[in-house]
Design a protein around this motif. Structure first.
Motif, mmCIF file in Angstrom:
data_model
loop_
_atom_site.group_PDB
_atom_site.id
_atom_site.type_symbol
_atom_site.label_atom_id
_atom_site.label_comp_id
_atom_site.label_asym_id
_atom_site.label_seq_id
_atom_site.Cartn_x
_atom_site.Cartn_y
_atom_site.Cartn_z
ATOM 1 N N ASP A 1 0.802 -1.213 0.000
ATOM 2 C CA ASP A 1 0.000 0.000 0.000
ATOM 3 C C ASP A 1 0.840 1.270 0.000
ATOM 4 O O ASP A 1 0.301 2.355 0.044
ATOM 5 N N ASP B 1 2.759 3.952 -1.881
ATOM 6 C CA ASP B 1 3.018 4.430 -3.229
ATOM 7 C C ASP B 1 4.330 5.180 -3.222
ATOM 8 O O ASP B 1 4.498 6.125 -2.452
ATOM 9 N N PRO C 1 2.915 9.578 -5.430
ATOM 10 C CA PRO C 1 1.503 9.624 -5.803
ATOM 11 C C PRO C 1 1.329 10.051 -7.249
ATOM 12 O O PRO C 1 2.031 10.914 -7.736
ATOM 13 N N ASP D 1 -4.205 10.372 -7.979
ATOM 14 C CA ASP D 1 -4.205 10.117 -6.529
ATOM 15 C C ASP D 1 -4.135 11.434 -5.776
ATOM 16 O O ASP D 1 -4.811 11.615 -4.754
ATOM 17 N N ASP E 1 -6.868 12.648 -3.117
ATOM 18 C CA ASP E 1 -6.444 12.971 -1.743
ATOM 19 C C ASP E 1 -6.908 14.362 -1.335
ATOM 20 O O ASP E 1 -7.348 14.580 -0.193
ATOM 21 N N SER F 1 1.114 5.924 3.556
ATOM 22 C CA SER F 1 0.262 4.745 3.753
ATOM 23 C C SER F 1 -1.131 5.158 4.217
ATOM 24 O O SER F 1 -2.142 4.594 3.781
ATOM 25 N N LYS G 1 -2.654 7.950 3.603
ATOM 26 C CA LYS G 1 -3.379 8.532 2.459
ATOM 27 C C LYS G 1 -3.845 7.418 1.522
ATOM 28 O O LYS G 1 -4.968 7.444 1.018
ATOM 29 N N SER G 2 -2.994 6.455 1.312
ATOM 30 C CA SER G 2 -3.324 5.358 0.415
ATOM 31 C C SER G 2 -4.482 4.525 0.961
ATOM 32 O O SER G 2 -5.431 4.202 0.232
ATOM 33 N N ARG H 1 -7.674 6.641 0.718
ATOM 34 C CA ARG H 1 -8.112 6.812 -0.667
ATOM 35 C C ARG H 1 -8.738 5.522 -1.191
ATOM 36 O O ARG H 1 -9.847 5.509 -1.714
ATOM 37 N N ARG H 2 -8.029 4.435 -1.016
ATOM 38 C CA ARG H 2 -8.508 3.168 -1.571
ATOM 39 C C ARG H 2 -9.737 2.668 -0.822
ATOM 40 O O ARG H 2 -10.652 2.089 -1.415
#
Lengths: 272, 185
Positions: free
Chosen positions: A3, A5, A8, A12, A16, B157, B159-160, B163-164
């Motif tokens: 997870d 990245d 980004p 994304d 965000d 992480s 944010k990821s 977001r997901r």
């Protein structure tokens, strides 16, 4: 770690920022970033994320066993609603109409209903949850008349209002009338810029000498319609104000805030 | 098409205010109890939230979502602001709240599923880390930096996951994007 990245992607970054806007606030730098990416923001994208966030909140509420509002709380909410909808939000002074036409449409419904009851049973009895309806033919006092009545109060403050350097407050003038005994007041604005109520609303703050100045009393939110040079706004304070020393008007996100960041103070009226 | 209760309030329909309290009082009360430290705080918050709803009814656009979601977000905003004002944390352990939601029966009793039931099922599809981040951000009002510090997790992480997780909830709820393809976790 899958997870993470490494960098980004542009899409994304956009998502965000939209999540940041939905869940919290955007900083000035983030607002600029979003403005740069704004061409990629589609109504469907923003709506989808907002609905998903709302769904998460809904799910948290749904998981609880449904418990009705306590009766006493329900009564408080009913009273607040009656008071809120009975009070006109903004009175446009330069298009002032005679008292009968100045009654807001919500309370006018009750007056009409009450008249039908009068005709049917020969005496006037308002619907149970309606604001009181006078049993005389004189219309209720207009907001200007209510303001004038407050002016005669022995402890009433009348303070000149001035605009600030904020673009919305440039050239603004007017006054604040506040009766600490009645705990009611009105602010008269001349030249306050109209707002887009879907995005931003004006909010009144009352600084009480006997309260922590970090948390002024919320005096209500209001909108300024386009094309109105002079307006009268009732002050709606839900908590007692002991010693009002300053009235501030800020521009906030739609719906208002609990605590203002004071980034956009547009007008002030200070007690001497 | 009949107007939503919020549209009716904005239009000056006097009966809509009572209908709103009847239909959404329990929802608002539930959220207030979850995100307030005391019963008295929850009552004050609920009272303030309904004032926010009256103020905001004119902004409601049915094309943007349902009454229920609009009201849930208004309630959330007020509750988080109140918590931040007092620097208080909600009473429930942050790990537990959405995990409990995900584990509970999402209305599978043969009745038509409500929007909230769908949302519960969507949450059950998420990874625990995604639920955790969504809860801390959306229900507790923690910023992403605060979440990263709380969970000892890199900001990227957080944010990821957020977001997901949110995109997955969106896709499960069948709200389709017009841009930005969904990514699989």
């Amino acid at each position: 770690m899958t997870d993470l990245d490494p960098k980004p992607q542009a899409d994304d970054a956009l998502v965000d920022l939209l999540i940041q806007q939905i869940a919290w606030e955007l900083s000035p730098a983030e607002r600029k970033q979003l403005a740069v990416l704004s061409d990629a923001v589609t109504p469907g994208l923003q709506r989808g994320l907002e609905c998903a966030a709302g769904a998460v909140v809904l799910a948290a509420a749904r998981a609880d066993a449904a418990e009705p509002l306590p009766e006493t709380l329900r009564a408080r909410i009913d009273r607040d609603a009656a008071a809120y909808f009975a009070l006109p939000k903004v009175i446009q002074l330069d298009s002032y109409r005679p008292a009968a036409a100045a009654i807001p449409s919500y309370s006018a419904w009750w007056v009409a209903a009450a008249c039908l009851v009068l005709a049917a049973v020969g005496w006037l009895r308002p619907p149970p949850s309606a604001p009181p309806v006078a049993l005389v033919s004189a219309p209720p006092p207009t907001s200007m008349q209510q303001r004038a009545a407050l002016l005669s109060g022995p402890a009433t403050l009348t303070l000149p209002l001035g605009g600030t350097k904020d673009p919305a407050g440039s050239g603004v003038s007017g006054d604040v009338v506040w009766d600490p005994v009645a705990q009611r007041g009105f602010i008269r604005f001349v030249g306050l810029a109209p707002n887009d109520a879907r995005r931003q609303q004006y909010q009144v703050w009352i600084f009480d000498a006997e309260r922590d100045e970090r948390y002024p009393v919320d005096g209500g939110v209001f909108d300024i319609p386009a094309g109105q040079a002079e307006v009268l706004v009732p002050i709606q304070s839900r908590v007692p104000v002991h010693t009002a020393k300053l009235f501030a008007i800020t521009l906030e996100k739609a719906g208002g805030v609990v605590v203002s960041a004071r980034e956009r103070i547009v007008a002030l009226a200070q007690a001497t | 098409m009949s107007s939503s209760v919020l549209q009716r309030i904005a239009g000056g329909d006097s009966s809509a205010v009572r209908d709103c309290i009847e239909q959404y009082g329990a929802l608002v009360w539930s959220l207030a109890r979850r995100l307030s430290r005391t019963h008295a705080d929850a009552e004050d918050a609920t009272q303030e939230i309904f004032l926010d709803i009256w103020r905001s009814a004119g902004r409601f656009d049915p094309a943007q979502g349902s009454d229920q979601v609009f009201i849930a977000m208004i309630a959330r905003r007020r509750l988080i602001d109140r918590l931040r004002k007092t620097s208080a944390e909600p009473p429930m352990d942050p790990v537990e709240m959405l995990d409990q939601v995900a584990a509970s029966d999402g209305g599978g009793n043969g009745e038509t599923l409500s929007e909230a039931d769908h949302a519960m099922r969507a949450l059950a599809e998420l990874r625990p880390e995604q639920r955790q981040v969504l809860e801390l951000g959306l229900l507790h009002g923690l910023s992403q930096s605060e979440i990263a510090a709380r969970l000892d997790m890199p900001l990227g992480s957080v944010k990821s996951f957020m977001r997901r997780g949110l995109i997955k909830v969106r896709d499960f709820m069948n709200v389709q994007p017009s841009a930005v393809p969904a990514r699989s976790p």
